[in-house]
Design a protein around this motif. Structure first.
Motif, PDB file in Angstrom:
ATOM      1  N   ALA A   1       0.835  -1.204   0.000  1.00  0.00           N
ATOM      2  CA  ALA A   1       0.000   0.000   0.000  1.00  0.00           C
ATOM      3  C   ALA A   1       0.866   1.248   0.000  1.00  0.00           C
ATOM      4  O   ALA A   1       0.598   2.206  -0.747  1.00  0.00           O
ATOM      5  N   PHE A   2       1.919   1.255   0.826  1.00  0.00           N
ATOM      6  CA  PHE A   2       2.815   2.406   0.836  1.00  0.00           C
ATOM      7  C   PHE A   2       3.569   2.531  -0.476  1.00  0.00           C
ATOM      8  O   PHE A   2       3.854   3.641  -0.935  1.00  0.00           O
ATOM      9  N   GLU A   3       3.874   1.405  -1.101  1.00  0.00           N
ATOM     10  CA  GLU A   3       4.524   1.443  -2.412  1.00  0.00           C
ATOM     11  C   GLU A   3       3.618   2.108  -3.449  1.00  0.00           C
ATOM     12  O   GLU A   3       4.079   2.908  -4.274  1.00  0.00           O
ATOM     13  N   ILE A   4       2.325   1.801  -3.398  1.00  0.00           N
ATOM     14  CA  ILE A   4       1.361   2.414  -4.321  1.00  0.00           C
ATOM     15  C   ILE A   4       1.300   3.919  -4.094  1.00  0.00           C
ATOM     16  O   ILE A   4       1.338   4.719  -5.044  1.00  0.00           O
ATOM     17  N   LEU A   5       1.198   4.337  -2.837  1.00  0.00           N
ATOM     18  CA  LEU A   5       1.122   5.766  -2.529  1.00  0.00           C
ATOM     19  C   LEU A   5       2.386   6.495  -2.969  1.00  0.00           C
ATOM     20  O   LEU A   5       2.320   7.581  -3.562  1.00  0.00           O
ATOM     21  N   ASP A   6       3.531   5.903  -2.692  1.00  0.00           N
ATOM     22  CA  ASP A   6       4.784   6.550  -3.054  1.00  0.00           C
ATOM     23  C   ASP A   6       4.947   6.608  -4.569  1.00  0.00           C
ATOM     24  O   ASP A   6       5.460   7.592  -5.117  1.00  0.00           O
ATOM     25  N   PHE A   7       4.491   5.562  -5.254  1.00  0.00           N
ATOM     26  CA  PHE A   7       4.571   5.556  -6.716  1.00  0.00           C
ATOM     27  C   PHE A   7       3.729   6.678  -7.317  1.00  0.00           C
ATOM     28  O   PHE A   7       4.172   7.400  -8.213  1.00  0.00           O
TER      29      PHE A   7
ATOM     30  N   TYR B   1      -5.837   8.854  -7.613  1.00  0.00           N
ATOM     31  CA  TYR B   1      -4.679   9.648  -7.181  1.00  0.00           C
ATOM     32  C   TYR B   1      -4.777   9.856  -5.675  1.00  0.00           C
ATOM     33  O   TYR B   1      -5.766   9.480  -5.036  1.00  0.00           O
ATOM     34  N   LEU B   2      -3.760  10.466  -5.116  1.00  0.00           N
ATOM     35  CA  LEU B   2      -3.703  10.700  -3.677  1.00  0.00           C
ATOM     36  C   LEU B   2      -4.934  11.483  -3.216  1.00  0.00           C
ATOM     37  O   LEU B   2      -5.317  12.470  -3.841  1.00  0.00           O
TER      38      LEU B   2
END
Length: 257
Positions: A19-25, A72-73
């Motif tokens: 999940a953090f990888e998705i947000l950071d991407f 998106y974020l």
């Protein structure tokens, strides 16, 4: 029972990592994408990405935007960030320091940190010049491309630095190769001097200054000035004095409200 619990906990941890990888991407891409595009570009199973995207959408961490199922974020992240800054007095100290630097020098002042194994501008105050030098706040940049990078890794051993910085990041924007040994020597010299300055690697008309903001014996961040090349060289000592004074104040600023 313990084995089952450990396995379940491991799956949850891997899910959080993804999940953090998705947000950071998405932060790095700075554009809305479809879940299948995210999965393809981060090399993750589509099923797990769809599941996590739906979970993040339900919690307001992601939002639909741009049509065709793009995400998106989400605005929840803004409120989380605002709560963090309200608790973190250091942010207000940074803003005041950047404002003073920009007023004193008329140059663009920046507060910079590491984001994983990359460099990023966290805060910026533009100078009063007729033309503006600006940067994308939050954009990840290879450490060797920056003046700050030498200071931000200088507390590490040579071996730790080379393991930390991806080898491809020593390839400069103009295609030239920066020898890792030369970077290491510059980092050691920057630490001894308490600053680093150079003609920008990223563009051909600016001169960059960086000094460390110290926390527990290492550079937790840097304060920087980005000036037109001729003006930066002509005002080198004055600019460094302003940066050092501002950084010394931040190095002793309270970290918590």
């Amino acid at each position: 029972m313990d084995a089952i619990t450990d396995e379940a906990g491991g799956k949850r941890a891997r899910g959080l990592d993804r999940a953090f990888e998705i947000l950071d991407f998405l932060r790095q891409k700075r554009q809305a994408l479809k879940p299948n595009e995210i999965a393809a570009q981060i090399g993750a199973p589509r099923s797990s990405v769809y599941e996590l995207v739906n979970l993040l959408l339900r919690n307001g961490i992601l939002e639909f935007t741009g049509g065709e199922g793009r995400v998106y974020l989400g605005r929840k992240l803004y409120f989380l960030g605002a709560a963090y800054e309200n608790h973190f007095d250091f942010t207000r100290e940074c803003e005041a320091a950047l404002e003073r630097l920009a007023d004193e020098t008329r140059e663009t002042a920046q507060f910079c940190m590491l984001d994983g194994n990359k460099y990023t501008v966290v805060r910026m105050r533009e100078g009063a010049r007729p033309f503006r030098i600006s940067a994308d706040i939050g954009q990840s940049v290879p450490i060797p491309w920056t003046a700050s990078g030498r200071l931000l890794v200088a507390h590490m051993t040579d071996e730790e630095i080379l393991a930390f910085i991806p080898p491809e990041d020593f390839r400069l924007p103009n295609g030239e190769w920066l020898e890792p040994a030369a970077f290491l020597a510059q980092a050691r010299q920057a630490w001894r001097d308490g600053f680093f300055t150079f003609n920008s690697i990223v563009d051909s008309f600016t001169h960059c200054f960086a000094v460390p903001v110290m926390d527990e014996g290492h550079a937790a961040a840097t304060l920087c000035l980005v000036a037109p090349r001729a003006d930066g060289i002509a005002n080198r000592d004055r600019y460094l004095d302003s940066l050092k004074m501002a950084a010394a104040g931040l190095s002793h600023a309270p970290r918590r409200g």
